[in-house]
Design a protein around this motif. Sequence first.
Motif, mmCIF file in Angstrom:
data_model
loop_
_atom_site.group_PDB
_atom_site.id
_atom_site.type_symbol
_atom_site.label_atom_id
_atom_site.label_comp_id
_atom_site.label_asym_id
_atom_site.label_seq_id
_atom_site.Cartn_x
_atom_site.Cartn_y
_atom_site.Cartn_z
ATOM 1 N N VAL A 1 0.818 -1.245 -0.374
ATOM 2 C CA VAL A 1 0.010 -0.350 0.011
ATOM 3 C C VAL A 1 1.349 1.302 -0.374
ATOM 4 O O VAL A 1 1.114 1.801 -0.578
ATOM 5 C CB VAL A 1 -0.812 0.087 1.319
ATOM 6 N N ALA B 1 2.899 1.739 -3.648
ATOM 7 C CA ALA B 1 1.107 1.918 -4.355
ATOM 8 C C ALA B 1 1.015 3.384 -3.945
ATOM 9 O O ALA B 1 0.593 3.888 -5.317
ATOM 10 C CB ALA B 1 -0.127 0.983 -4.640
ATOM 11 N N PRO C 1 4.185 -3.921 -5.427
ATOM 12 C CA PRO C 1 2.839 -2.387 -5.273
ATOM 13 C C PRO C 1 1.901 -3.027 -5.823
ATOM 14 O O PRO C 1 1.037 -2.712 -5.414
ATOM 15 C CB PRO C 1 3.421 -1.462 -6.240
ATOM 16 N N LEU D 1 -3.640 -5.067 -5.383
ATOM 17 C CA LEU D 1 -4.822 -5.291 -5.711
ATOM 18 C C LEU D 1 -5.334 -6.568 -5.818
ATOM 19 O O LEU D 1 -6.280 -7.324 -6.298
ATOM 20 C CB LEU D 1 -4.870 -5.026 -7.453
ATOM 21 N N SER E 1 -3.927 -2.173 -12.500
ATOM 22 C CA SER E 1 -2.342 -1.946 -11.920
ATOM 23 C C SER E 1 -1.603 -1.295 -12.838
ATOM 24 O O SER E 1 -0.385 -1.120 -12.894
ATOM 25 C CB SER E 1 -1.942 -3.638 -11.652
ATOM 26 N N LEU F 1 1.197 0.486 -11.487
ATOM 27 C CA LEU F 1 2.097 -0.338 -10.533
ATOM 28 C C LEU F 1 3.111 -1.408 -10.894
ATOM 29 O O LEU F 1 3.283 -2.388 -10.485
ATOM 30 C CB LEU F 1 0.361 -1.133 -9.587
ATOM 31 N N ARG G 1 3.103 7.844 -9.396
ATOM 32 C CA ARG G 1 2.080 7.560 -8.332
ATOM 33 C C ARG G 1 1.374 8.595 -7.053
ATOM 34 O O ARG G 1 0.330 8.345 -7.218
ATOM 35 C CB ARG G 1 2.082 5.970 -7.763
ATOM 36 N N PHE H 1 -5.926 6.202 -5.632
ATOM 37 C CA PHE H 1 -5.943 4.579 -5.079
ATOM 38 C C PHE H 1 -7.030 4.513 -4.043
ATOM 39 O O PHE H 1 -6.942 5.041 -3.625
ATOM 40 C CB PHE H 1 -5.336 3.411 -4.824
ATOM 41 N N PHE I 1 -9.272 1.065 -2.560
ATOM 42 C CA PHE I 1 -9.334 -0.563 -2.683
ATOM 43 C C PHE I 1 -11.192 -1.149 -2.103
ATOM 44 O O PHE I 1 -11.509 -0.259 -1.485
ATOM 45 C CB PHE I 1 -7.960 -0.663 -2.707
ATOM 46 N N GLN J 1 -10.810 -3.567 -0.142
ATOM 47 C CA GLN J 1 -9.920 -3.668 1.745
ATOM 48 C C GLN J 1 -10.043 -2.180 2.336
ATOM 49 O O GLN J 1 -9.738 -2.433 2.824
ATOM 50 C CB GLN J 1 -9.161 -5.028 1.749
ATOM 51 N N ASN K 1 -7.364 -0.790 2.662
ATOM 52 C CA ASN K 1 -6.183 -0.916 2.917
ATOM 53 C C ASN K 1 -5.789 1.106 4.382
ATOM 54 O O ASN K 1 -4.421 1.284 3.138
ATOM 55 C CB ASN K 1 -5.831 -0.512 1.252
ATOM 56 N N ILE L 1 -3.664 2.577 6.743
ATOM 57 C CA ILE L 1 -3.233 2.079 7.979
ATOM 58 C C ILE L 1 -3.390 1.737 9.418
ATOM 59 O O ILE L 1 -3.752 3.059 9.984
ATOM 60 C CB ILE L 1 -1.672 2.929 7.721
ATOM 61 N N PRO L 2 -3.025 0.529 9.952
ATOM 62 C CA PRO L 2 -3.768 0.189 10.960
ATOM 63 C C PRO L 2 -3.661 0.816 12.690
ATOM 64 O O PRO L 2 -4.058 1.287 13.156
ATOM 65 C CB PRO L 2 -3.780 -1.457 11.023
ATOM 66 N N LEU M 1 -0.360 10.758 4.408
ATOM 67 C CA LEU M 1 0.493 9.942 4.220
ATOM 68 C C LEU M 1 0.972 10.030 2.758
ATOM 69 O O LEU M 1 1.627 10.426 2.503
ATOM 70 C CB LEU M 1 -0.042 8.982 4.573
ATOM 71 N N SER M 2 -0.364 10.423 2.151
ATOM 72 C CA SER M 2 0.406 10.396 0.664
ATOM 73 C C SER M 2 0.195 11.937 0.366
ATOM 74 O O SER M 2 1.285 12.094 -0.736
ATOM 75 C CB SER M 2 -1.610 10.453 0.078
ATOM 76 N N ARG N 1 -8.353 10.121 1.044
ATOM 77 C CA ARG N 1 -6.931 9.709 0.622
ATOM 78 C C ARG N 1 -6.235 9.554 -0.506
ATOM 79 O O ARG N 1 -5.331 10.560 -1.027
ATOM 80 C CB ARG N 1 -5.753 8.986 1.496
ATOM 81 N N ASP O 1 -10.722 -0.234 -7.365
ATOM 82 C CA ASP O 1 -11.085 -1.776 -7.763
ATOM 83 C C ASP O 1 -12.140 -1.933 -6.906
ATOM 84 O O ASP O 1 -11.552 -1.909 -5.524
ATOM 85 C CB ASP O 1 -9.844 -2.236 -7.498
#
Lengths: 461, 224
Positions: free
Chosen positions: A322, A325, A454, A458, B49, B54, B81, B87, B89, B91, B93, B95-96, B106-107, B155, B167
């Motif tokens: 991530v 990416a 990266p 996906l 991708s 990616l 990128r 992006f 996603f 899930q 994604n 950061i926990p 972060l981005s 983000r 996605d």
Amino acid sequence: MNAITRGVKNTFRNSIRTVGIVAILTVAIALSISMLVARDAVNKKIESVRASTGNTISVSPAGFFGFSGGGTPLTTTQISDISSIRHVTSVTSTLTQRLTSSDTSLTAPTPSGSLGGQFSGGFGGSGGFPGGSSGTFTPPVRVVGTTTPGQALVGGANGGGTETLVSGSSFSGTSTADVAIVGKTLASTNSLKVGSTFTAWNTKITVIGIYNAQSTFANSDVLMPLATVQKLSGNANDVDSATVYVDSVDNVSAVQAKIKAQLGSAADVTNAQQQAEQQLAPLNSVKTISTYTLLGTVVGAGIILLLSMLMIVRERRREIGVLKALGAKSSSVMRQFIAEATTFTLLGSFFGFLIGIVLANPITSTLVTNASSSSSSGFSRDGGFPGGGFPGGSLPGGGSSGGFHFGARGFGHAITSVQTSIGFSTLLVALLIALLVAAVGSSVAVANIARVRPAEVLRSE
Amino acid sequence: MLTISNLKKSFSSGAGDVTAVKDVSFEARSGEMVAIIGPSGSGKSTLLSLLGLLDAPDSGSLSLDGKELASLSESERTHFRAKQVGFVFQQFNLIPNLTARENVMLSLEFANYPKAQRAARAEEMLTMVGLTGDKANRRPAKLSGGEQQRVAIARAFANQPPLILADEPTGSLDRATGQRIVALLRATATTQDATVLVVTHDESVAKQADRRLEIEDGVLREIA
Ligand SMILES: Nc1ncnc2c1ncn2[C@@H]1O[C@H](COP(=O)(O)OP(=O)(O)OP(=O)(O)O)[C@@H](O)[C@H]1O
Ligand SMILES: [Mg+2]
């Protein structure tokens, strides 16, 4: 927040794992520091013992067995032959005799305390004197005939340092007068002062000085000119111990070989260097143990950190994808994980250092004591007695314990008094070790980061 | 303007080569939302991708606003990128162990957004996606799935990239929440003038797009 801060923050992401990793690193680093300190301390001791053993060679009759005699005495002629060997600067000789109550008006001070008990036990055990309990046993008075008053009792089982006159004067090395300087303990037991007289071998001896040699044992002796003792005891020309001074350390072994050739099997010829090396054997083994333990713990700590970091990288593979990416450079992600590994190491170092400092001293003394006592019979034979000790194996098995116990204690105490200290260089080495652990621990794991594609983010898990 | 022509990508696996993207050509304007639909394994994710750099295509060309991207080096792709793509996603994604705000920042960090303005920009984006109050300070685990996807959208759009790739953004959400998330993507595409490509299985999601493309066995075609 940058990569470094994120890395430090990640250290505390899983508290149970953090505690686990830090605890293991703490133990490893504490042990490393203790070993480093032990090594330093022992090294210093070894150096100082080596430095203090100079260019001397000890000569004693073959089979000569400390206080109880044995062997055939050397002769004055043999000694003067040694004096003429090249590189020999001087030779000092002694003849030690014991005066029992029928030979002298003096009374030996009663040994007291545990050292006294061991002392008399030693006599009993070695067979030279009637055994028995220390309470009823009266030791004889030891008379040392010497050509070097002032140096006659130095070292070994004499237990003495340099004899320092506390009153009166000394005699010359070539004197033949019926004079003596007596130890201050013996003097007070017998109420002797400078100018007092006592009898020995039916001859009136005048006390010309009183010395202090820093130990009750050595302070119970009588020092007389060598020639006088030879004459009065009826052992003209006999010498039972000689110390040969050589002009330089480099020539010691050559001179030693010459003396051996001259005296043949009549004498045991040893040099202080060899004795010191034998005495140092237990310390050397401590040094070896601590070196290997140090290496072991450093490698162990590195492996633990390495496996932990591998596990962490594998677990966060998706997160690494991530970050990539989102546009993080591989190097920035690596920095983040290196920061994490370094934080683990620093935490481990901090606690490990505190514990290591506390443990360094007890660990060092435990190592030194164990190593020394496990080989005590080995070094007490050589180190404990004047004149180069016992020929190997001649010590009677059962009865010997009292005798060499004293040697082990007397000498062992000196060698085990190893001073620990934590110097700047030790700190520096410890820091380098910590960094090494961090570097090794993170390198392999961090290398894996570069391989995370990266595009993997996906893919559904 | 995103221009793709004759894009091809295959993977070699144990059983031989799999061509995931066979021959894909299309164009998408900025401010436009395009839905890509297709059965599982048809090559949707692989196509994304390639579009998001990616991965590099085996052949074909790919350009954004006239700049050719197919031949960029690894580090140039990373830079692209960070600056030009967002992006989203299935899930989420996030950061926990970072808060919602930190995730958005972060981005901004990777895009070299001015340091002093990152926190304010993140706050602005979170407000725009409807996350207000203390939710900005919560970690993902303390947010609902829909809220987490809103953070992900914030983000993705934070540094105003011209291209957004999503996605299955509704794949982990219930129907109603999914609809709201797609509406948010749709609206943001317009306000930020970005090209948004959404891969989805969901017809109702696809219906909200300006155009629909269908991919089957690595071959793309426009659906009227
Ligand atoms: N890294 C890879 N290595 C080998 N094969 C791959 C790889 N990535 C994708 N494939 C193959 O390429 C084909 C297309 O995969 P892709 O993930 O693009 O499908 P998808 O349309 O996204 O499917 P889904 O709707 O299930 O996500 C599949 O047959 C897949 O097995
Ligand atoms: Mg897919």
